[in-house]
Design a protein around this motif. Sequence first.
Motif, PDB file in Angstrom:
ATOM      1  N   LYS A 189      37.623  36.761  34.574  1.00  6.75           N
ATOM      2  CA  LYS A 189      37.632  38.174  35.553  1.00  6.75           C
ATOM      3  C   LYS A 189      37.411  39.298  34.677  1.00  6.75           C
ATOM      4  O   LYS A 189      36.549  39.977  35.361  1.00  6.75           O
ATOM      5  CB  LYS A 189      38.932  38.249  36.236  1.00  6.75           C
TER       6      LYS A 189
ATOM      7  N   ASN B 254      32.071  33.551  39.787  1.00  7.70           N
ATOM      8  CA  ASN B 254      32.696  33.562  40.910  1.00  7.70           C
ATOM      9  C   ASN B 254      33.266  31.800  41.042  1.00  7.70           C
ATOM     10  O   ASN B 254      34.293  31.528  41.365  1.00  7.70           O
ATOM     11  CB  ASN B 254      32.070  34.058  42.100  1.00  7.70           C
ATOM     12  N   GLY B 255      32.146  31.043  40.996  1.00  2.60           N
ATOM     13  CA  GLY B 255      32.369  29.756  40.929  1.00  2.60           C
ATOM     14  C   GLY B 255      33.422  29.083  40.042  1.00  2.60           C
ATOM     15  O   GLY B 255      34.281  28.332  40.414  1.00  2.60           O
TER      16      GLY B 255
ATOM     17  N   ASP C 209      36.797  30.357  41.132  1.00  6.38           N
ATOM     18  CA  ASP C 209      37.359  29.751  42.114  1.00  6.38           C
ATOM     19  C   ASP C 209      37.831  28.414  41.769  1.00  6.38           C
ATOM     20  O   ASP C 209      38.906  27.762  42.386  1.00  6.38           O
ATOM     21  CB  ASP C 209      36.384  29.614  43.171  1.00  6.38           C
ATOM     22  N   VAL C 210      36.946  27.456  41.002  1.00  7.71           N
ATOM     23  CA  VAL C 210      37.412  26.142  40.561  1.00  7.71           C
ATOM     24  C   VAL C 210      39.003  26.550  40.059  1.00  7.71           C
ATOM     25  O   VAL C 210      39.617  25.384  40.273  1.00  7.71           O
ATOM     26  CB  VAL C 210      36.216  25.563  39.775  1.00  7.71           C
TER      27      VAL C 210
ATOM     28  N   ASN D 270      40.937  28.636  40.174  1.00  5.46           N
ATOM     29  CA  ASN D 270      42.279  28.954  40.908  1.00  5.46           C
ATOM     30  C   ASN D 270      42.467  27.800  41.716  1.00  5.46           C
ATOM     31  O   ASN D 270      43.691  27.569  41.945  1.00  5.46           O
ATOM     32  CB  ASN D 270      41.724  30.048  41.866  1.00  5.46           C
TER      33      ASN D 270
END
Length: 169
Positions: free
Chosen positions: A97, A162-163, A166-167, A169
Amino acid sequence: MFDFLDNLFNSLSQIGAELAQIFAYLVSLIVQVFVFIWTTLVNVFNFLYKIGTSVGKFFTHIWTGFFKKIFTSVLSAINKAHLWLEAHLRPIIDFLKKARAYYDRIFRLYLKPILDLLQKVRKFLAVLRFLHISWAQALDRRISQIESYVSRLFLDVRAIFNGLIDVLN
């Protein structure tokens, strides 16, 4: 004549007594039938109640002795795995992030002003194109290709950030 009346009353009283006996017998028989039906219903209900409580105790035993232990063990393992993943992946997610935010900052500070300037140049070239200046159309096409290439590269890298987040998370 009194004999006749006496015989008639005796016969009537005998018939009345016999009718009363038949009526009493019928009432007694009906009461016995209802008592038998009631007793049978109570016995059937008690039998079904005992079966129901036995089946209920059986399923309660299966639930508390088998399934509940399995479900609590599985949920406990899932919770432990979640906590472990959270503890080990949270620093990686936070780093990604921060890297994405730094990447966005570089884009906003350095690249976006250049892309905005290229957009203004393209607007000016659009005016020249309407005046039928041939090199303006070729230059506009080349600037458009450069803009789309640079934007696509930055968007692709942002999509990768972002991918990954997301993965994880």
